[in-house]
Design a protein around this motif. Structure first.
Motif, short mmCIF file in Angstrom:
data_model
loop_
_atom_site.label_atom_id
_atom_site.label_comp_id
_atom_site.label_asym_id
_atom_site.label_seq_id
_atom_site.Cartn_x
_atom_site.Cartn_y
_atom_site.Cartn_z
N TYR A 172 -7.84 -0.32 6.38
CA TYR A 172 -6.73 -1.24 6.63
C TYR A 172 -5.53 -0.95 5.72
N ARG A 173 -5.66 0.07 4.89
CA ARG A 173 -4.50 0.46 4.08
C ARG A 173 -3.39 1.03 4.96
N ILE A 174 -3.68 1.35 6.19
CA ILE A 174 -2.62 1.79 7.10
C ILE A 174 -1.61 0.68 7.35
N LEU A 175 -1.97 -0.56 7.00
CA LEU A 175 -1.04 -1.68 7.12
C LEU A 175 -0.33 -1.95 5.80
N ALA A 176 -0.49 -1.06 4.83
CA ALA A 176 0.12 -1.23 3.51
C ALA A 176 0.81 0.08 3.14
N ASN A 177 1.87 0.41 3.84
CA ASN A 177 2.53 1.70 3.63
C ASN A 177 3.33 1.78 2.34
N ASN A 178 3.54 0.66 1.67
CA ASN A 178 4.30 0.69 0.43
C ASN A 178 3.44 0.98 -0.79
N ASP A 179 2.29 1.63 -0.57
CA ASP A 179 1.49 2.10 -1.69
C ASP A 179 1.82 3.57 -1.96
N ASP A 180 1.20 4.15 -2.98
CA ASP A 180 1.43 5.55 -3.29
C ASP A 180 0.62 6.43 -2.35
N ASP A 181 1.21 7.55 -1.95
CA ASP A 181 0.53 8.49 -1.07
C ASP A 181 -0.04 9.65 -1.87
N VAL A 182 -1.12 10.20 -1.33
CA VAL A 182 -1.81 11.32 -1.97
C VAL A 182 -1.41 12.61 -1.27
N ASP A 183 -1.21 13.67 -2.03
CA ASP A 183 -0.96 14.98 -1.45
C ASP A 183 -2.24 15.44 -0.76
N PRO A 184 -2.18 15.78 0.55
CA PRO A 184 -3.41 16.20 1.24
C PRO A 184 -4.13 17.36 0.56
N SER A 185 -3.36 18.22 -0.14
CA SER A 185 -4.00 19.36 -0.81
C SER A 185 -4.89 18.91 -1.97
N ASP A 186 -4.72 17.67 -2.41
CA ASP A 186 -5.54 17.17 -3.50
C ASP A 186 -6.84 16.55 -3.02
N PRO A 199 16.78 -1.17 5.14
CA PRO A 199 16.15 -1.10 3.81
C PRO A 199 14.63 -1.15 3.93
N LEU A 200 13.96 -0.21 3.25
CA LEU A 200 12.50 -0.14 3.26
C LEU A 200 11.98 -0.34 1.85
N PRO A 201 10.79 -0.93 1.72
CA PRO A 201 10.24 -1.13 0.37
C PRO A 201 9.95 0.21 -0.30
N THR A 202 9.94 0.17 -1.62
CA THR A 202 9.56 1.36 -2.39
C THR A 202 8.16 1.80 -1.97
N GLY A 203 8.02 3.08 -1.70
CA GLY A 203 6.73 3.62 -1.28
C GLY A 203 6.67 3.97 0.18
N VAL A 204 7.56 3.40 1.00
CA VAL A 204 7.61 3.76 2.42
C VAL A 204 8.61 4.89 2.56
N ASP A 205 8.12 6.06 2.87
CA ASP A 205 8.93 7.27 2.86
C ASP A 205 9.12 7.75 4.29
N THR A 263 -9.32 10.30 -5.47
CA THR A 263 -8.74 9.36 -6.42
C THR A 263 -7.27 9.68 -6.56
N ALA A 264 -6.47 8.63 -6.72
CA ALA A 264 -5.03 8.82 -6.91
C ALA A 264 -4.44 7.54 -7.42
N ALA A 265 -3.33 7.69 -8.14
CA ALA A 265 -2.63 6.50 -8.61
C ALA A 265 -2.16 5.69 -7.42
N GLY A 266 -2.28 4.39 -7.51
CA GLY A 266 -1.81 3.52 -6.44
C GLY A 266 -2.85 3.19 -5.42
N LEU A 267 -3.96 3.90 -5.40
CA LEU A 267 -5.00 3.62 -4.42
C LEU A 267 -6.03 2.63 -4.95
N GLY A 268 -5.84 2.17 -6.17
CA GLY A 268 -6.78 1.20 -6.71
C GLY A 268 -8.11 1.84 -7.01
N THR A 269 -9.17 1.25 -6.50
CA THR A 269 -10.50 1.78 -6.74
C THR A 269 -10.68 3.11 -6.01
#
Length: 764
Positions: A40-54, A556-562, A15-21
């Motif tokens: 298919y979230r791999i096609l939506a890179n402007n979402d929030d990413d989760v720290d792998p350690s979490d 310019p990249l959308p917010t969330g694409v790092d 679970t993480a913010a930005g991942l929805g359900t």
């Protein structure tokens, strides 16, 4: 075959913010097919990413969490990998011309059913092995096989044995061992599915689904088709919330406020639309009709009869009414066209299916051709609504009547995006590769001519093969899928509701996405062994020199694409020189090369490859004048080829014992005078960097180390040599020099001891 002992795998929850359900990553049990939501979230890179350690996860490839932007390659990743990549990082592609495969479900194949071209690899299982797939039945081996696309697929339940005759391992239970593969979809299917879902009810006038992002409409909706109403009411807009949108221009990418698209072959777009329609509400109001009444009476007066009249009005209630019924309403994209001022060619695209428009001439299927330049792509939606109107008057005493008519009303709306057309095969770009053939080190000189920026004549990769040593040069262009909407608002006449978009296979409200450009760095790598090579050749690359052509800034990249590489200007090179050091000492090798661009076009006909041998050089120190003080020794460096021809204008790097370094240049006689301090002098000629032209030699490097003979300088031997060795180490002198000086120090001390003993004997 599945056995009864197979159990459903455990599920780890992320679970993480930005991942929805909640996103569940199921582990993989042999033989159990599982679906992986949100791949298919791999096609939506402007979402929030989760720290792998979490993320707590147990299964195959459990440590495979990338710590930076990751390329979505061909069919080599598993569904579980896709889900972890989508949750933890941003994923990009580098090729716009081909569809990208997206795994979404486990698939199992018996090891006995793999094809002859698939290779099997056995890796010893131990704690220092970074591979963490399933082990063999005895826990000693990792077993994996290649897919038809070259990626490695893990093998479960493999019984590994040794064949002493063939001297190799093999899988002893091919019927019971299972290869993990995947069911795949692709980005073309995803775009078709997305556009189809938003137009699924486009002909239903009762409701409309509008893509929204951050609470606003992604494609502006409009009302229209105004019809006149009876009894003095104002016109009424029958069509509500009509919209048309261009989801994605395939074969193209969003770059600096425009889609950049290769020209011929065919290009196209995915166009979605929707609308709703309503009839005017029924209408009625009460008034009165007026009827004149005349009263007559007569009387006689003076033998004359007179008639008298009196007029008055009677008022009676009546109802004026109007009723409306929506007979039919339909929406149709009537045109998708690519235009620019002054363009006289065919702009109208042809329709294929409900949502796909392609730049071909219908019915000949000849691709439409557009000169390079800036265009506007416009989709036009026309909504046609048929309404039956009935109106009249009802009354018990007034005149009653009724009439009816059925009329058609239209509403037109448009949506446009800017498009930059460039040529599919980068015709103005030329690439030259010169291979300098040597023993153990080969040099590559790569030259680009032409504008390499994405809207002009870009390249994607140059691959060079030197007898099995494969070098990849990759361009800076990366393309990230980004979600264009985060929800959908469903509107009806009675109200509206909002739903979140989803990222699963065959979902109802998928996110609309397109690719956006990031500018990374040009990289060169010595990546892998070719299948035709039986022994891996060890090697590494060392950059020698570059000449920069341009420095494009990050897009310019959308917010969330790092993508950190996009934060600063990168470099596109005019020339690039690199040395390949390897463990083969072969000469007489030849190089071949291929090249392509981001649109999927081969650039082999823009590529020139040549090979020439190194010409060895000889560097010597002559005319030495040693100083007894250890300061200002003099000498002359002489550089020749192996035929004793003097080499003029060559730069030689000189380093004296304390680490001080400088350069000298040879004159027309190949000579360069040099003055130095200390017990040693190191000089090196680094060889030519750039090719001097067809037919001219390409000179190889050479170096020398000069040590002053014993007794040349009066000094305290051990202390001075020790100080020199310390200075040499501090200034990163090569090991050979340290070793030579160490041997010299030992020899010198021993000679001094012998001299002292002999002298002492004589004195005694």
């Amino acid at each position: 075959m599945l056995t009864a002992s197979l159990l459903l795998a455990s599920v780890s929850v992320v679970t993480a913010a930005g991942l929805g359900t909640i996103t569940a990553i199921p582990s993989s049990d042999p033989g159990i097919d599982k679906r992986y939501d949100d791949t298919y979230r791999i096609l939506a890179n402007n979402d929030d990413d989760v720290d792998p350690s979490d993320i707590s996860y147990s299964g195959y490839f459990e440590n495979d969490y990338p710590y930076g932007p990751t390329e979505l390659s061909a069919r080599s990743q598993s569904p579980s990998q896709m889900l972890r990549y989508a949750a933890t990082q941003d994923v990009y592609v580098r090729n716009l011309g081909d569809f990208q495969a997206v795994p979404y479900r486990d698939r199992w194949t018996r090891y006995a059913d793999i094809h002859s071209y698939q290779e099997t690899q056995f890796l010893r299982a131990h704690d220092k092995n970074t591979y963490d797939g399933p082990t063999s039945t005895d826990g000693e081996w990792f077993v994996r096989v290649t897919s038809q696309y070259g990626g490695w697929q893990p093998v479960y339940n493999a019984e590994v044995r040794w064949n002493p005759n063939a001297e190799e391992h093999y899988v002893a239970n091919p019927e019971g061992a299972l290869v993990h593969e995947a069911y795949y979809s692709n980005t073309i299917d995803r775009n078709l599915h997305t556009a189809g879902q938003y137009t699924q009810y486009a002909q239903d006038p009762d409701r409309v689904a509008i893509p929204i992002v951050n609470g606003r409409e992604l494609y502006p909706a409009s009302d229209g088709a105004g019809m006149p109403r009876q009894w003095g009411q104002s016109d009424f807009n029958i069509v509500r919330d009509a919209w048309v949108g261009i989801n994605h221009v395939f074969g193209g990418v969003w770059y600096r406020d425009s889609y950049v698209v290769g020209g011929v072959p065919t290009r196209g777009a995915y166009v979605s639309f929707d609308h709703r329609a309503v009839a005017p509400p029924d209408y009625g109001y009460e008034d009165q009709c007026r009827k004149k009444h005349i009263h007559r009476w007569t009387h006689t007066h003076n033998n004359s009869t007179h008639t008298h009249t009196r007029t008055h009005w009677h008022y009676y209630d009546r109802t004026k009414w109007a009723e409306y019924e929506l007979v039919d309403s339909s929406a149709e994209v009537t045109s998708v066209r690519l235009d620019r001022p002054g363009f006289s060619g065919d702009s109208e695209w042809a329709k294929f299916g409900d949502t796909t428009w392609i730049a071909i001439e219908d019915p000949s299927s000849t691709p439409l051709e557009y000169p390079r330049g800036e265009y506007t792509l416009t989709a036009t939606l026309q909504v046609t609504s048929e309404v039956e109107s009935r109106w009249g008057i009802t009354s018990s005493r007034c005149n009653e009547w009724s009439r009816s008519s059925t009329d058609t009303y239209t509403h037109t709306t448009r949506y446009s995006v800017p498009v930059t057309i460039t040529d599919f095969d980068s015709p103005n770009l030329n690439i030259s590769v010169v291979h300098i053939d040597g023993e153990g080190d080969d040099r590559l000189l790569v030259t680009w001519t032409g504008d390499q920026d994405l809207p002009h004549d870009p390249w994607r990769q140059v691959q060079i093969d030197i007898n099995g040593k494969v070098i990849n040069i990759d361009s800076p262009w990366r393309f990230y899928g980004v979600s264009r909407n985060d929800g959908v608002e469903v509107r009806t006449e009675s109200g509206s509701s909002t739903r979140n978009v989803t990222y699963t296979h065959d979902d109802r409200w998928p996110a609309i996405y397109h690719y956006q450009t990031s500018v990374a760095n040009v990289t060169m790598s010595f990546p892998h062994q070719q299948r035709s090579v039986t022994t891996q050749r060890w090697g590494y690359l060392r950059m020698v020199d570059t000449r920069v052509d341009v420095r494009p800034g990050g897009a310019p990249l959308p917010t969330g694409v790092d993508d950190p590489d996009n934060d600063a200007p990168t470099e596109l090179y005019r020339q690039y020189a690199v040395t390949l050091n390897s463990n083969d000492l072969e000469t007489g090798e030849t190089a071949t090369a291929t090249a392509n661009n981001p649109f999927g076009a081969s650039l082999d006909d823009r590529l020139e490859v040549s090979t020439k041998l190194y010409s060895p050089t000889v560097l010597r120190l002559m005319e030495i004048n040693r100083s007894s003080t250890g300061q200002n020794h003099e000498g002359t460096l002489i550089l020749t080829d192996t035929n004793s021809n003097f080499l003029a204008g060559k730069t030689i790097t000189v380093t004296q014992g304390d680490g001080t370094e400088w350069t000298v240049t040879t004159d027309s006689g190949g000579r360069a005078p040099v003055t130095w301090d200390g017990m040693s002098l190191r000089a090196r000629y680094d060889g030519d960097v750039w090719d001097t032209g067809p037919g001219n030699p390409y000179y190889k490097c050479d170096s020398i180390l000069y040590l002053l003979p014993p007794g040349t300088v009066a000094f305290a031997a051990v202390g001075t040599v020790g100080q020199y060795i310390s200075a040499a180490i501090n200034n990163t002198f090569i090991f050979v020099e340290w070793l030579a000086l160490g041997i010299f120090a030992v020899w010198y001390v021993r000679m001094r001891r012998r001299t002292t003993k002999r002298g002492g004997g004589k004195k005694a």
